[in-house]
Design an enzyme around this catalytic site. Structure first.
Site, short mmCIF file in Angstrom:
data_model
loop_
_atom_site.label_atom_id
_atom_site.label_comp_id
_atom_site.label_asym_id
_atom_site.label_seq_id
_atom_site.Cartn_x
_atom_site.Cartn_y
_atom_site.Cartn_z
N GLU A 42 7.48 18.06 14.87
CA GLU A 42 8.09 17.68 13.60
C GLU A 42 7.41 18.45 12.48
OE1 GLU A 42 9.55 13.71 11.24
OE2 GLU A 42 7.51 13.75 12.01
N LYS A 82 0.89 -1.17 0.00
CA LYS A 82 0.00 0.00 0.00
C LYS A 82 0.92 1.21 0.00
CE LYS A 82 -2.04 3.19 1.58
NZ LYS A 82 -1.74 4.49 0.97
N CYS A 104 12.83 11.59 7.46
CA CYS A 104 12.63 11.46 8.91
C CYS A 104 13.95 11.68 9.63
CB CYS A 104 11.98 10.14 9.27
SG CYS A 104 12.76 8.75 8.50
N GLU A 140 8.22 2.65 11.77
CA GLU A 140 9.22 3.73 11.75
C GLU A 140 8.49 5.05 11.60
OE1 GLU A 140 12.47 3.45 11.90
OE2 GLU A 140 12.62 1.27 11.78
#
Ligand SMILES: Cc1cc2nc3c(=O)[nH]c(=O)nc-3n(C[C@H](O)[C@H](O)[C@H](O)COP(=O)(O)OP(=O)(O)OC[C@H]3O[C@@H](n4cnc5c(N)ncnc54)[C@H](O)[C@@H]3O)c2cc1C
Length: 1006
Positions: free
Chosen positions: A897, A682, A797, A763
């Protein structure tokens, strides 16, 4: 390479002997003199490589230390290292130094300054003029080098330019007052040569040097070089282009030709360029230069050197697995030097050779060849560095040769890189200077013909430093796929060709259906979604099928059906599918990169690196599965065999992000696949075309029907449905914290019909910090910080978002950082020089811009890049790189973030405070520390709590196997993608114990 004739060889030997006797007759108290601290220190360095490494590191950091305590602390840390064997007296002194740092630091600094003074002709133009006049009185000419390498901002480049112009003026004025040329200033038939010579390094001319983008780099370089050439023409000076590291070599050559082809410079000033004989390319380059000079009837000087960056080039090429550009055996460089000397001497009608070597054999060879070819000795010159080989300079002068001294001038700080290079040269195991001055080789040995040395078996020291790896069966040893070297014009041409072949019109019509059970199927609602280029949203990259819940269910069913036979497929065959996929990706590297550039807005090197990482995942996991597949004996016990084996979990979903659209999707898919599981991919909505291309590639590589299925769709519906599906046994996820936590929670609920507890490999994001200690090397730290924060617009990230700077250096660092940020190349990622492209979509852009607006309320907006008008007009999703300063731990900029090109700078009074700030987030993904203090680095290793810690380098760019990647806290579940143990996330372990004792008889133990 040309084998010298016997007559020539005996003449070389005679000339060599003559030079040696003249050197003996005119000794100079140079750096190898037995007196003085320098000589003692150098002697220790040569005896003890550990001492040498630590000492040179100390010399490198010294100029940045601004207190006695700091100097003594660093001295103790470096020389107190266990690997260093110190003279007992020195050891005692070092121990006592802490009690009276002021008494020790001063003399130490003075010693190092003295050491630098041996190689640096002075601090300013006045010192330089003095030296030049002394040289002239001795018949020696001078070339000037203004110390200072690698500027990081336009302001620094401007300053450097002004210094160059000023030195040209000052020295020209001094020469006007002293009009008598020296012996070495007169060429053939006593024609005066330019007395004023200036050497320039291109990396000091502009921060905009991007070898992957030579066209724009050359334009930027020319803007600064033109005033220098103009002034040089006015004052009758020669400008020499020094040669730096290999990555700048082609650019330097291209710049040299291009600027001299401009009508203004077609006739002057006099120019020269350095050619490095240690490069395998050198002969081709030199022939090219000669042909160019001939085609334009332009006289040029060529300074032939062996090359000053041998260790660096070797290490960097090994790190990147690129061909090593330098010869690996010293006599090869020497022999090439001789071959190129001959080539130069054969072309003196247009070329003025300058032999820049401290090696008597190399010089004697040049003289002998010149004699053989009847070249006037005034048609060429010798060059040597200030403070080195003084006897040789005298000897060459005494034999009637023109000699020029290369005189670096400048302050100690920018001079350190130069000083360390000279120290390395003087202590190099294979160097001529060391061998001669320490009496490690006889004169006969020093004059040996390098070609003969190559014919005879190499000495141990000549061999490449690392031996070839032992032979191992194919598919058992992993090597990272090398990234493309875009400094090579062939590589750039291939990517350009691929880009121009990817016609937007074709992309727009191409539809990418679902793939379920090996069949391409239309989505049951018939819906397709357009994928667009974030740099130019009007350009469609393709259309992807939007799966429904029903489609997702069908994909699960197909995976369930395929599972038993895939599980039973031998590991080798499963691994072979991954290896074929890797080969296919390697073969289509440029095509895939183009897709990443267009669909994800990735700049060239980022796109290429993503393809490499995908290849690496395939090859690494294939090897890992072979290792695991054979099972492991848990303990050897007589009469019983105990084996740990693995079995796949079943069916899983790979939910991948758009920021590494190929690599992460690939890793999340092929790791469970090779372990024997079946997978439903996906992909992220924004990069579903890349996913569809990857799906086709896996099919072509031989993944059987149903083992991998493509369900492109929206996370909220099909993604969530798949996570909760009772027949799904594991979920591999990389993405936002919000979605990750939902998946973690949903997977924890056990539904009816569910066979296994779901495993989640998760993650998520980061709020990554990089600490800049007060002794950090800012020339390294600034580019590393900028790239970590703004490479691919900070959409990693691992990206840097909090820069924590120690008080002592904060203001100076921030000033340079902000100035350097202004030179970040922002633009269309299809252009090779772009570092900061668009963000992924309009929603991201608006969110990031809103965060920036919020940030202004608390922190100080210190820098914001300017979007070129062309980008605004394209409608692309661009966000200018933005830097906030005065960021406090409770500010939003320090906590949340942002996933975009936004950097917050924080100030820390002490290292303790810096560590506290760095660790003070909810995340623990990447982090870093720039410091030249061994104790600070040691503390960083222990105390900086993040999954991937980087010391003295950028904090992004993890490589498979070398840097297993993943974090903890709210950054992830602690798994390490691309590392050993990762596959076990997708396997159940089983232990099989068998009693092998039958009627008191057991088979022999293995
Ligand atoms: C006036 C002047 C200007 C200079 N300008 C430049 C410049 O623009 N760019 C630049 O790069 N350097 C430049 N140099 C530095 C120069 O490259 C070094 O001083 C030179 O390489 C030392 O060579 P040598 O012939 O004096 O000594 P040698 O001791 O004979 O040679 C040492 C050299 O051999 C090579 N070498 C060492 N080990 C190996 C090995 N295992 N395999 C293959 N080769 C090896 C390296 O190049 C090393 O520097 C300049 C030097 C001078 C004198």
């Amino acid at each position: 390479m040309l084998a010298p004739q016997p007559v020539l060889e005996s003449r070389i030997q005679a000339l060599g002997a003559q030079l040696f006797s003249l050197m003996d007759a005119h000794p100079s108290p140079g750096i190898f003199s037995k007196k003085g601290a320098y000589a003692r220190v150098m002697e220790w360095s040569m005896r003890d490589p550990a001492f040498k490494a630590q000492l040179f590191r100390f010399v490198d950091v010294l100029p940045s230390l601004n207190s006695s305590t700091e100097i003594v602390r660093h001295l103790q840390e470096y020389l107190g290292d266990q690997a260093v064997e110190l003279h007992p007296a020195l050891k005692a002194g070092l121990g006592a130094a802490a009690f009276a740092p002021g008494l020790v630091a001063g003399p130490v600094k003075a010693q190092v300054t003295d050491m630098a003074r041996q190689f640096v002709a002075g601090e300013n133009a006045r010192d330089l003029v003095k030296r030049l006049l002394v040289n002239a009185r001795n018949g020696v000419a001078t070339t000037i080098d203004l110390l200072g390498e690698t500027v990081v901002s336009e302001a620094e480049a401007d300053e450097f330019l002004q210094r160059n112009l000023a030195v040209l003026d000052t020295v020209a004025e001094a020469l006007r007052k002293n009009p008598e040329p020296s012996f070495s200033d007169l060429g053939p038939e006593n024609v005066p040569q330019p007395r004023l010579n200036l050497s320039v390094k291109i990396s000091a001319l502009t921060p905009e040097v991007h070898p992957a983008d030579p066209e724009n780099s050359i334009e930027a370089l020319k803007r600064r070089l033109r005033p220098i050439l103009r002034r040089a023409a006015e004052v009758g000076a020669l400008v020499n282009f020094d040669m730096e590291s290999y990555r700048l070599k082609d650019l330097t050559l291209a710049l040299f030709r291009s600027i001299l082809e401009e009508p203004e410079f077609a006739q002057g000033p006099a120019v020269g360029i350095a050619v490095q004989a240690y490069l395998r390319d050198a002969e081709g380059d030199l022939r090219g230069l000669i042909a160019w000079a001939r085609s334009r009837s332009r006289r040029i000087a060529v300074r032939l050197v062996k090359g000053a960056y041998w260790d660096f080039e070797t290490v960097i090429a090994r790190q990147r697995d690129w061909p090593i550009p330098v010869w690996q055996r010293k006599p090869e460089s020497d022999a090439n030097y001789e071959a190129l000397s001959l080539l130069l001497l054969e072309n003196t009608d247009l070329i003025t050779p300058a032999f820049a070597s401290h090696n008597v054999r190399s010089c004697a060879h040049a003289i002998a060849q010149a004699e053989r070819l009847n070249v006037d000795p005034r048609a060429y010159e010798f060059q040597a560095l200030y403070g080195m080989a003084d006897e040789l300079k005298t000897a060459l002068f005494k034999t009637g040769h023109r000699v020029r001294e290369y005189c670096p001038v400048g302050e100690l700080l920018p001079g350190m890189a130069y000083l360390v290079r000279r120290l390395l040269e003087n202590t190099s195991n294979e160097g001529f200077l060391r061998a001669r001055n320490l009496g490690e080789a006889s004169r006969e040995q020093l004059l040996l013909n390098p070609v003969d040395q190559l014919v005879s078996p190499p000495k141990k020291a000549d061999l490449p430093p690392t031996p070839a790896p032992p032979a191992v069966p194919a598919g058992t040893v992993f090597r990272n796929a090398p990234n493309t070297d875009f400094t090579r014009s062939e590589s750039r041409a291939r990517l350009r060709a691929a880009l121009s072949g990817a016609s937007p019109a074709n992309g727009a019509v191409r539809r990418w259906p679902l793939v379920i059970g090996g069949q391409k199927v239309e989505p049951s609602n018939g819906e397709y979604v357009a994928s667009v280029n974030p740099a130019r949203p009007s350009e469609r990259v393709g259309q992807w099928a939007r799966a429904t819940i029903g489609d997702a269910d069908r994909a699960v069913a197909a995976a369930v059906t395929a599972f038993p036979s895939w599980r039973a497929t031998p590991v080798d065959r499963r691994a072979a599918v991954l290896e074929r996929a890797a080969d296919l990706m390697e073969a289509r590297r440029f095509e895939l990169s183009v897709l990443e550039i267009r669909e994800a807005g990735k700049p060239w090197i980022e796109a290429d690196a993503d393809v490499s990482e995908a290849i690496d995942f395939c090859r690494f996991y294939a090897i890992e599965m072979r290792r695991l597949g054979s099972g492991q004996v848990t303990q050897r016990t007589p009469g019983e065999s105990n084996l740990l084996v693995h079995t796949p979990r079943g069916v899983g979903v790979a939910i991948a992000p758009w920021n590494f659209p190929l690599a992460i999707l690939c890793g999340l898919t092929v790791a469970p696949l090779v372990a024997g599981n079946c997978v439903i991919m996906k992909p992220a909505e924004q990069t579903s075309v890349i996913a569809a291309v990857f799906m086709d590639l896996l099919t072509e590589a031989g993944a059987p029907a149903g083992t991998v299925n493509l369900v492109s769709g929206f996370g909220e519906d099909v993604g969530a449905h798949l996570v909760a599906h009772p027949r799904v046994d594991f979920i591999g996820f990389t993405g936002s914290r919000a979605v990750g936590l939902k998946i973690w929670e949903a997977a924890g609920r056990t539904g009816p019909g569910q066979a296994n507890l779901k495993k989640v490999v998760c993650e998520m994001g980061g709020k990554n910090a990089l600490i800049i200690d007060s002794d950090a090397d800012l020339d390294e730290a600034i580019p590393a910080a900028l790239y970590s924060a703004f490479g691919f617009s900070g959409q990693k990230c691992s990206a840097l978002s909090r820069l924590i700077v120690l008080d002592g250096i904060h203001d100076a660092f921030v000033e340079r950082l902000l100035a350097a940020a202004a030179s970040l190349p922002l633009g269309d990622p299809a252009l090779p020089g772009t570092l900061v492209g668009p963000v992924i979509d309009g929603e991201s852009r608006d969110r990031i811009m809103a965060r920036i607006e919020d940030g202004r309320r608390q922190s100080r907006l210190a820098f914001q890049g300017r979007l070129p008008d062309s980008l605004s007009a394209s409608g692309g999703y661009f966000v200018p790189p933005t830097v906030f300063t005065h960021v406090e731990p409770d500010h939003a900029i320090a906590r949340e973030e942002i996933f975009g090109p936004v950097l917050g700078v924080m100030r820390a009074r002490t290292l303790d405070e810096a560590f506290t700030l760095a660790n003070g987030t909810e995340y623990a993904l990447t982090g870093g520390l720039f410091s030249r203090s061994p104790s600070a680095l040691a503390r960083g290793r222990d105390e900086l709590l993040c999954g991937n810690l980087y010391l003295n380098r950028g904090i992004t760019g993890a490589l498979v196997e070398r840097h297993p990647f993943g974090g903890f806290k709210m950054s992830g579940g602690g798994t390490k993608a691309g590392g050993r143990g990762y596959l076990e996330n997708f396997l159940f372990s089983r232990v099989i114990s068998e009693n092998t004792l039958r009627r008191g008889f057991a088979p022999p133990e293995e």
